[in-house]
Design a protein around this motif. Sequence first.
Motif, PDB file in Angstrom:
ATOM      1  N   GLN A  54      10.174  -8.614   7.348  1.00  0.00           N
ATOM      2  CA  GLN A  54      10.085 -10.061   7.182  1.00  0.00           C
ATOM      3  C   GLN A  54       9.115 -10.672   8.196  1.00  0.00           C
ATOM      4  OE1 GLN A  54      14.276 -10.844   7.574  1.00  0.00           O
ATOM      5  NE2 GLN A  54      14.573 -11.083   5.356  1.00  0.00           N
ATOM      6  N   GLN A  55       9.113 -10.164   9.419  1.00  0.00           N
ATOM      7  CA  GLN A  55       8.188 -10.673  10.420  1.00  0.00           C
ATOM      8  C   GLN A  55       6.748 -10.306  10.067  1.00  0.00           C
ATOM      9  OE1 GLN A  55       9.316 -10.373  14.594  1.00  0.00           O
ATOM     10  NE2 GLN A  55      11.430  -9.862  14.034  1.00  0.00           N
ATOM     11  N   LEU A  56       6.557  -9.097   9.566  1.00  0.00           N
ATOM     12  CA  LEU A  56       5.210  -8.683   9.156  1.00  0.00           C
ATOM     13  C   LEU A  56       4.713  -9.532   7.984  1.00  0.00           C
ATOM     14  CD1 LEU A  56       5.626  -4.797   9.361  1.00  0.00           C
ATOM     15  CD2 LEU A  56       4.373  -6.259  10.958  1.00  0.00           C
ATOM     16  N   TRP A  57       5.609  -9.841   7.059  1.00  0.00           N
ATOM     17  CA  TRP A  57       5.214 -10.673   5.927  1.00  0.00           C
ATOM     18  C   TRP A  57       4.861 -12.095   6.367  1.00  0.00           C
ATOM     19  CZ3 TRP A  57       3.193 -10.022   1.493  1.00  0.00           C
ATOM     20  CH2 TRP A  57       3.422  -8.865   0.751  1.00  0.00           C
ATOM     21  N   ARG A  92       0.825  -1.200   0.000  1.00  0.00           N
ATOM     22  CA  ARG A  92       0.000   0.000   0.000  1.00  0.00           C
ATOM     23  C   ARG A  92       0.858   1.248   0.000  1.00  0.00           C
ATOM     24  NH1 ARG A  92      -4.759  -1.393   4.387  1.00  0.00           N
ATOM     25  NH2 ARG A  92      -5.821  -2.950   3.152  1.00  0.00           N
ATOM     26  N   PRO A  93       0.255   2.399  -0.278  1.00  0.00           N
ATOM     27  CA  PRO A  93       0.995   3.664  -0.212  1.00  0.00           C
ATOM     28  C   PRO A  93       1.595   3.865   1.171  1.00  0.00           C
ATOM     29  CG  PRO A  93      -1.129   3.972  -1.279  1.00  0.00           C
ATOM     30  CD  PRO A  93      -1.127   2.585  -0.733  1.00  0.00           C
ATOM     31  N   ALA A  94       2.755   4.489   1.203  1.00  0.00           N
ATOM     32  CA  ALA A  94       3.448   4.680   2.472  1.00  0.00           C
ATOM     33  C   ALA A  94       2.695   5.656   3.365  1.00  0.00           C
ATOM     34  CB  ALA A  94       4.860   5.218   2.205  1.00  0.00           C
ATOM     35  N   PRO A  95       2.540   5.341   4.667  1.00  0.00           N
ATOM     36  CA  PRO A  95       1.904   6.270   5.594  1.00  0.00           C
ATOM     37  C   PRO A  95       2.859   7.392   5.970  1.00  0.00           C
ATOM     38  CG  PRO A  95       2.668   4.344   6.771  1.00  0.00           C
ATOM     39  CD  PRO A  95       2.942   4.086   5.311  1.00  0.00           C
ATOM     40  N   LYS A  96       2.318   8.467   6.448  1.00  0.00           N
ATOM     41  CA  LYS A  96       3.143   9.608   6.834  1.00  0.00           C
ATOM     42  C   LYS A  96       3.904   9.356   8.118  1.00  0.00           C
ATOM     43  CE  LYS A  96       0.064  12.959   4.604  1.00  0.00           C
ATOM     44  NZ  LYS A  96      -0.804  14.143   4.820  1.00  0.00           N
ATOM     45  N   ALA A 126       7.751   1.522   4.648  1.00  0.00           N
ATOM     46  CA  ALA A 126       6.354   1.156   4.436  1.00  0.00           C
ATOM     47  C   ALA A 126       6.155   0.399   3.140  1.00  0.00           C
ATOM     48  CB  ALA A 126       5.481   2.406   4.453  1.00  0.00           C
ATOM     49  N   GLN A 127       6.924   0.736   2.110  1.00  0.00           N
ATOM     50  CA  GLN A 127       6.778   0.069   0.824  1.00  0.00           C
ATOM     51  C   GLN A 127       7.167  -1.400   0.877  1.00  0.00           C
ATOM     52  OE1 GLN A 127       9.106   2.527  -1.743  1.00  0.00           O
ATOM     53  NE2 GLN A 127       7.537   4.112  -1.947  1.00  0.00           N
ATOM     54  N   SER A 128       7.957  -1.770   1.851  1.00  0.00           N
ATOM     55  CA  SER A 128       8.362  -3.171   1.968  1.00  0.00           C
ATOM     56  C   SER A 128       7.433  -3.978   2.865  1.00  0.00           C
ATOM     57  CB  SER A 128       9.785  -3.253   2.529  1.00  0.00           C
ATOM     58  OG  SER A 128       9.821  -2.779   3.866  1.00  0.00           O
ATOM     59  N   TYR A 129       6.449  -3.316   3.452  1.00  0.00           N
ATOM     60  CA  TYR A 129       5.538  -3.988   4.364  1.00  0.00           C
ATOM     61  C   TYR A 129       4.366  -4.616   3.610  1.00  0.00           C
ATOM     62  CZ  TYR A 129       7.910  -1.552   8.216  1.00  0.00           C
ATOM     63  OH  TYR A 129       8.828  -1.090   9.100  1.00  0.00           O
ATOM     64  N   PRO A 130       3.724  -5.650   4.172  1.00  0.00           N
ATOM     65  CA  PRO A 130       2.582  -6.288   3.523  1.00  0.00           C
ATOM     66  C   PRO A 130       1.343  -5.395   3.602  1.00  0.00           C
ATOM     67  CG  PRO A 130       2.945  -7.251   5.679  1.00  0.00           C
ATOM     68  CD  PRO A 130       4.102  -6.333   5.434  1.00  0.00           C
ATOM     69  N   PRO A 131       0.280  -5.733   2.860  1.00  0.00           N
ATOM     70  CA  PRO A 131      -0.910  -4.876   2.813  1.00  0.00           C
ATOM     71  C   PRO A 131      -1.534  -4.581   4.174  1.00  0.00           C
ATOM     72  CG  PRO A 131      -0.985  -6.506   1.072  1.00  0.00           C
ATOM     73  CD  PRO A 131       0.193  -6.862   1.918  1.00  0.00           C
ATOM     74  N   HIS A 132      -1.540  -5.556   5.063  1.00  0.00           N
ATOM     75  CA  HIS A 132      -2.239  -5.372   6.345  1.00  0.00           C
ATOM     76  C   HIS A 132      -1.259  -5.167   7.498  1.00  0.00           C
ATOM     77  CE1 HIS A 132      -4.952  -7.913   3.767  1.00  0.00           C
ATOM     78  NE2 HIS A 132      -5.759  -6.913   4.062  1.00  0.00           N
ATOM     79  N   PRO A 164      10.224 -15.698   1.462  1.00  0.00           N
ATOM     80  CA  PRO A 164      11.425 -16.204   0.780  1.00  0.00           C
ATOM     81  C   PRO A 164      12.695 -15.454   1.147  1.00  0.00           C
ATOM     82  CG  PRO A 164       9.582 -16.111  -0.747  1.00  0.00           C
ATOM     83  CD  PRO A 164       9.112 -15.461   0.517  1.00  0.00           C
ATOM     84  N   SER A 165      12.573 -14.149   1.413  1.00  0.00           N
ATOM     85  CA  SER A 165      13.764 -13.365   1.756  1.00  0.00           C
ATOM     86  C   SER A 165      14.372 -13.781   3.096  1.00  0.00           C
ATOM     87  CB  SER A 165      13.400 -11.875   1.813  1.00  0.00           C
ATOM     88  OG  SER A 165      12.430 -11.634   2.820  1.00  0.00           O
ATOM     89  N   ALA A 166      13.609 -14.517   3.905  1.00  0.00           N
ATOM     90  CA  ALA A 166      14.109 -14.954   5.216  1.00  0.00           C
ATOM     91  C   ALA A 166      14.384 -16.455   5.237  1.00  0.00           C
ATOM     92  CB  ALA A 166      13.087 -14.600   6.304  1.00  0.00           C
ATOM     93  N   LYS A 167      14.591 -17.021   4.064  1.00  0.00           N
ATOM     94  CA  LYS A 167      14.745 -18.472   3.941  1.00  0.00           C
ATOM     95  C   LYS A 167      15.850 -19.019   4.842  1.00  0.00           C
ATOM     96  CE  LYS A 167      15.541 -22.088   0.484  1.00  0.00           C
ATOM     97  NZ  LYS A 167      15.759 -22.371  -0.946  1.00  0.00           N
ATOM     98  N   ARG A 168      16.953 -18.287   4.982  1.00  0.00           N
ATOM     99  CA  ARG A 168      18.096 -18.778   5.757  1.00  0.00           C
ATOM    100  C   ARG A 168      18.083 -18.289   7.208  1.00  0.00           C
ATOM    101  NH1 ARG A 168      21.654 -21.159   2.372  1.00  0.00           N
ATOM    102  NH2 ARG A 168      21.499 -20.659   0.154  1.00  0.00           N
ATOM    103  N   ILE A 169      17.028 -17.634   7.618  1.00  0.00           N
ATOM    104  CA  ILE A 169      16.936 -17.114   8.994  1.00  0.00           C
ATOM    105  C   ILE A 169      16.181 -18.124   9.853  1.00  0.00           C
ATOM    106  CG2 ILE A 169      16.060 -15.250  10.453  1.00  0.00           C
ATOM    107  CD1 ILE A 169      16.367 -13.382   8.076  1.00  0.00           C
ATOM    108  N   ALA A 170      16.854 -18.656  10.876  1.00  0.00           N
ATOM    109  CA  ALA A 170      16.289 -19.747  11.670  1.00  0.00           C
ATOM    110  C   ALA A 170      15.238 -19.270  12.673  1.00  0.00           C
ATOM    111  CB  ALA A 170      17.406 -20.484  12.406  1.00  0.00           C
TER     112      ALA A 170
END
Length: 230
Positions: A188-191, A97-101, A108-114, A173-179
Motif C-alpha cells: 500500500q505504501q509503494l502504491w 510486473r513479473p515477480a523478481p527472484k 511482488a505481484q501486488s507491488y506497483p510497476p516501479h 483504495p485498499s488503504a482508504k480507512r488507514i489514517a
Amino acid sequence: MTTRKTRTTKQNEEISIAFAFAEYDAHKRRVRDQREKRDRELATSVGVEIGIMRESDRRKARENKIWDRGFIVGVLVAVACILIGLYSASLAEGATRPAPKAIPATAAQSYPPHWRTWLRIGMCEQPKRGISWHDVKTDKQRIRSIAWKQTYNHSFPGGLGFTRQNWDEFKPPSAKRIALMSDATIAQQLWAAERLWRWAERTYPGNGHTAWVCSYTIGWTTSDPDDALR
C-alpha cells in the motif's frame, strides 16, 4: 548736572538694550546649535536603522537563494493537495510486473510497476536507524532496511517520506480507512508512491521525480522512474 545724569541714564538704557539683544542672539545660536545637534543625532540614528534594515533585506535575499528544488517540491505538493480531487479518477492502479527472484512472487505481484525505484526512495527517505542505503544491495535487503512502521519522524510517518496530508490524498483504495502511512502494508505504501508520481508527472511533465528530494540522491533525474535503477 541734570543733563549729565540724563545722558548717563540714556547710555545705560542703550547698553542694557544692546546687552539684551546680544543675549537674545546668543540664545538663538544655542537653540539652533542644539536643534542641529539633535537633527544630526536623529539622522545618524535613522541611518543606522536603514543600514540594519538593508542588511536584513540582504540576509533574507541570501537565505532565499539557498532554497533548492525542495522548496519547489513543497509548492507542488501543496498544489497537489488542492487539485487532487480533479485528478483522482485518473490514478487507477496499473498492471504489475513479473515477480523478481529476490522476493516472494505473491508479494511482488501486488507491488506497483516501479516498486524497485520506490524501495530506493524509501532507503534514502526513511532507512532504519543505523543503516546506510549505500550498503544495501538486494531488493529483499531494501525491504527489511526501510522503516515502514516508523512514527518517530512525526511529520513523515511510514517508509516513503510522505506527509500525513499526502498520504490522505494519494493512498490506494485498499488503504482508504488507514489514517497513517505507518499503519499500511508495504504494498500500500509503494502504491501511494506510484500514485503520487503519476499525478506529478501528469500535471508537471518531466518533473514527477521532484516530488522527492531524494530522487537526485539515488540518481533519478528524468521522467522515467527506472532511470534510478541504472
